[in-house]
Design an enzyme around this catalytic site. Structure first.
Site, mmCIF file in Angstrom:
data_model
loop_
_atom_site.group_PDB
_atom_site.id
_atom_site.type_symbol
_atom_site.label_atom_id
_atom_site.label_comp_id
_atom_site.label_asym_id
_atom_site.label_seq_id
_atom_site.Cartn_x
_atom_site.Cartn_y
_atom_site.Cartn_z
ATOM 1 N N CYS A 1 1.241 -1.414 -0.054
ATOM 2 C CA CYS A 1 0.055 0.098 -0.123
ATOM 3 C C CYS A 1 0.915 1.433 0.717
ATOM 4 O O CYS A 1 0.633 2.245 -0.539
ATOM 5 C CB CYS A 1 -0.790 0.265 0.757
ATOM 6 S SG CYS A 1 -1.994 -1.273 1.083
ATOM 7 N N HIS B 1 -3.518 7.304 1.610
ATOM 8 C CA HIS B 1 -3.727 5.842 1.279
ATOM 9 C C HIS B 1 -5.057 5.379 1.798
ATOM 10 O O HIS B 1 -5.312 5.988 2.915
ATOM 11 C CB HIS B 1 -2.596 5.214 1.368
ATOM 12 C CG HIS B 1 -2.946 3.707 1.658
ATOM 13 N ND1 HIS B 1 -4.506 2.852 0.827
ATOM 14 C CD2 HIS B 1 -3.083 2.823 3.204
ATOM 15 C CE1 HIS B 1 -4.215 1.453 0.539
ATOM 16 N NE2 HIS B 1 -3.478 1.970 2.169
ATOM 17 N N ASN C 1 -9.996 -0.182 -0.488
ATOM 18 C CA ASN C 1 -8.262 -0.284 -0.646
ATOM 19 C C ASN C 1 -7.892 -1.090 -1.369
ATOM 20 O O ASN C 1 -8.095 -1.497 -1.928
ATOM 21 C CB ASN C 1 -8.481 -0.716 0.710
ATOM 22 C CG ASN C 1 -6.748 -0.834 0.971
ATOM 23 O OD1 ASN C 1 -6.479 -0.690 0.107
ATOM 24 N ND2 ASN C 1 -5.747 -1.031 2.118
HETATM 25 O O1 UT7 Z 1 -4.049 -0.540 3.599
HETATM 26 C C1 UT7 Z 1 -2.800 -1.879 4.763
HETATM 27 C C2 UT7 Z 1 -3.455 -1.055 6.105
HETATM 28 N N1 UT7 Z 1 -4.774 -2.340 6.045
HETATM 29 C C3 UT7 Z 1 -4.772 -1.267 7.493
HETATM 30 O O2 UT7 Z 1 -4.666 -0.068 7.430
HETATM 31 C C4 UT7 Z 1 -6.348 -1.800 7.122
HETATM 32 C C5 UT7 Z 1 -6.508 -2.071 8.999
HETATM 33 N N2 UT7 Z 1 -7.541 -2.630 9.348
HETATM 34 C C6 UT7 Z 1 -8.671 -2.537 9.190
HETATM 35 O O3 UT7 Z 1 -9.474 -1.428 8.842
HETATM 36 C C7 UT7 Z 1 -9.701 -3.082 10.372
HETATM 37 O O4 UT7 Z 1 -9.106 -3.956 11.395
HETATM 38 C C8 UT7 Z 1 -11.226 -4.037 9.795
HETATM 39 C C9 UT7 Z 1 -12.262 -3.075 9.233
HETATM 40 C C10 UT7 Z 1 -9.968 -4.983 8.905
HETATM 41 C C11 UT7 Z 1 -10.936 -4.824 11.012
HETATM 42 O O5 UT7 Z 1 -12.308 -3.461 11.865
HETATM 43 P P1 UT7 Z 1 -11.932 -3.925 13.429
HETATM 44 O O6 UT7 Z 1 -12.924 -3.024 14.146
HETATM 45 O O7 UT7 Z 1 -10.760 -3.817 13.730
HETATM 46 O O8 UT7 Z 1 -12.558 -5.204 13.947
HETATM 47 P P2 UT7 Z 1 -11.911 -6.938 14.638
HETATM 48 O O9 UT7 Z 1 -11.164 -7.418 13.639
HETATM 49 O O10 UT7 Z 1 -12.328 -6.563 16.222
HETATM 50 O O11 UT7 Z 1 -13.602 -7.166 14.794
HETATM 51 C C12 UT7 Z 1 -14.690 -6.712 15.595
HETATM 52 C C13 UT7 Z 1 -15.586 -7.727 15.319
HETATM 53 C C14 UT7 Z 1 -15.233 -8.928 15.361
HETATM 54 O O12 UT7 Z 1 -16.308 -10.050 16.085
HETATM 55 P P3 UT7 Z 1 -16.417 -10.836 17.283
HETATM 56 O O13 UT7 Z 1 -15.268 -11.340 17.143
HETATM 57 O O14 UT7 Z 1 -16.114 -9.201 18.418
HETATM 58 O O15 UT7 Z 1 -17.053 -11.431 17.670
HETATM 59 C C15 UT7 Z 1 -15.109 -9.707 13.620
HETATM 60 O O16 UT7 Z 1 -15.653 -10.977 13.622
HETATM 61 O O17 UT7 Z 1 -15.740 -8.106 14.159
HETATM 62 C C16 UT7 Z 1 -16.372 -9.443 13.507
HETATM 63 N N3 UT7 Z 1 -15.881 -9.318 11.969
HETATM 64 C C17 UT7 Z 1 -17.724 -8.482 11.235
HETATM 65 N N4 UT7 Z 1 -18.450 -8.156 10.989
HETATM 66 C C18 UT7 Z 1 -18.945 -8.059 10.883
HETATM 67 C C19 UT7 Z 1 -14.734 -8.525 11.004
HETATM 68 N N5 UT7 Z 1 -15.466 -8.332 10.250
HETATM 69 C C20 UT7 Z 1 -16.768 -8.694 9.901
HETATM 70 C C21 UT7 Z 1 -17.440 -7.780 8.640
HETATM 71 N N6 UT7 Z 1 -18.750 -7.635 9.399
HETATM 72 N N7 UT7 Z 1 -17.686 -7.910 7.450
#
Ligand code: UT7
Length: 316
Positions: A113, A243, A273
């Site tokens: 990225c 980005h 992204n």
């Molecule tokens: O470009 C390169 C660099 N990349 C980035 O900067 C990406 C950075 N990360 C992110 O943007 C975020 O971490 C994500 C969007 C990938 C995930 O968001 P988050 O708020 O960090 O969620 P999380 O991984 O902490 O997950 C929270 C909950 C989990 O459920 P439980 O364990 O709390 O029951 C996940 O299973 O959200 C759940 N979850 C979803 N729920 C509905 C994860 N993906 C989804 C989804 N829909 N698509």
């Protein structure tokens, strides 16, 4: 003193659009979750017969159309990509061929990225040393080709596209400074491991939450590094062209810069992204929509797999 300046910008997005509603049909997710956690509403997906170099070529044509130079004047081509058409030759060589540009160096950069910032940084140095005069710098990625569409935490994020700039030598500053970094000890937090199994698609694995926290902290530091290197204050920055990874990361960087969100160029909602393509796509949108004007100061920054990160400060 020789400086490099952005002579023109261009972009290309594939026709097919994959909306959050489309993803709801195959994944345990909702449009509401995706929009609130990421800011993404839809993303473009490359056609079955299209390649990364096709997208890069079309973005380059678009940039050439609004530039003051002919393709024959391009003396270096750099493509930032994580999804090259072939193992070799480089996507840059394929773009050179498609544009019918004669002999000149052409190579790819792989910094995920942060790839466009890396490519811009290298191009700027070729111009500042007097080695080259007109450089085509492209960020192009087909992230859908390395996305596991059964993994809801990844499938919602990525999109495809390409953005291009033409950098030209000038006697007034354009690019004020560039800053690039990497720290390989974090490689397994965001990567595409090779399975060496021809029947299995190699796909992105990411510890999203940890990557998110690292991205926010690291981008905070690079804002300070860039401002200090140029003896500028936060209020000197007219536009943030970041980005496009997650709207909450963009908001955190804007907050650090004490900048309202209407000074941040946001394309994330429509593009997702797009990795190395995201900054040049956002820049082209900012320029062509009339937001960014000649003489304004733009901060670009990126964070991605590696980890790699970087910034570029530009007088447009
Ligand atoms: O470009 C390169 C660099 N990349 C980035 O900067 C990406 C950075 N990360 C992110 O943007 C975020 O971490 C994500 C969007 C990938 C995930 O968001 P988050 O708020 O960090 O969620 P999380 O991984 O902490 O997950 C929270 C909950 C989990 O459920 P439980 O364990 O709390 O029951 C996940 O299973 O959200 C759940 N979850 C979803 N729920 C509905 C994860 N993906 C989804 C989804 N829909 N698509």
């Amino acid at each position: 003193m020789i400086y490099s300046k952005i002579n023109a910008t261009g972009s290309y997005l594939p026709e097919r659009i994959l909306s959050n509603k489309d993803l709801e049909k195959s994944l345990d997710t909702t449009d509401e979750w995706i929009v609130s956690r990421t800011g993404i509403k839809e993303r473009h997906i490359i056609g079955d017969d299209e390649t990364t170099s096709d997208m890069a070529y079309k973005a380059a044509l678009d940039a050439l159309k609004s530039s003051t130079i002919n393709p024959s004047e391009i003396d270096l081509i750099i493509v930032a990509t994580t999804t090259p058409d072939k193992v070799f030759p480089s996507t840059a060589c394929s773009v050179q061929n498609k544009l019918n540009i004669g002999e000149c160096p052409a190579f790819d950069i792989q910094a995920v990225c942060s790839g466009f910032i890396y490519a811009l940084s290298i191009a700027d140095k070729f111009i500042k040393t007097g080695a080259k005069k007109n450089i085509l710098v492209i960020g192009a990625d087909a992230m859908s080709r390395i996305t596991d569409y059964t993994d809801r935490s990844n499938a919602i994020l990525w999109g495809d596209g390409a953005g291009a700039v033409i950098l030209t030598a000038t006697d007034k500053p354009g690019i004020l400074s560039t800053h690039i970094h990497s720290e390989g000890k974090y490689e397994s937090m965001l990567h595409v491991p090779r399975s060496n199994n021809p029947s299995k698609k190699d796909t992105i694995e990411m510890q999203g939450n940890q990557v998110f926290k690292m991205a926010v902290n690291t981008l905070d530091r690079i804002v300070d590094e860039t401002l200090n290197a140029n003896n500028l204050m936060k209020s000197d920055i007219d536009w943030l062209v970041p980005h496009q990874a997650n709207i909450r990361i963009l908001e955190a960087t804007a907050k650090k810069l004490e900048m309202p969100m209407d000074k941040v160029v946001v394309t994330l909602d429509k593009h997702g992204n797009t990795s190395a393509a995201s900054i040049p796509l956002a820049l082209d949108y900012g320029v062509k929509s009339g937001k960014i004007k000649s003489g304004e100061t733009i901060l670009m920054e990126a964070f991605g797999g590696g980890f790699t990160w970087g910034s570029a400060l530009i007088k447009y």
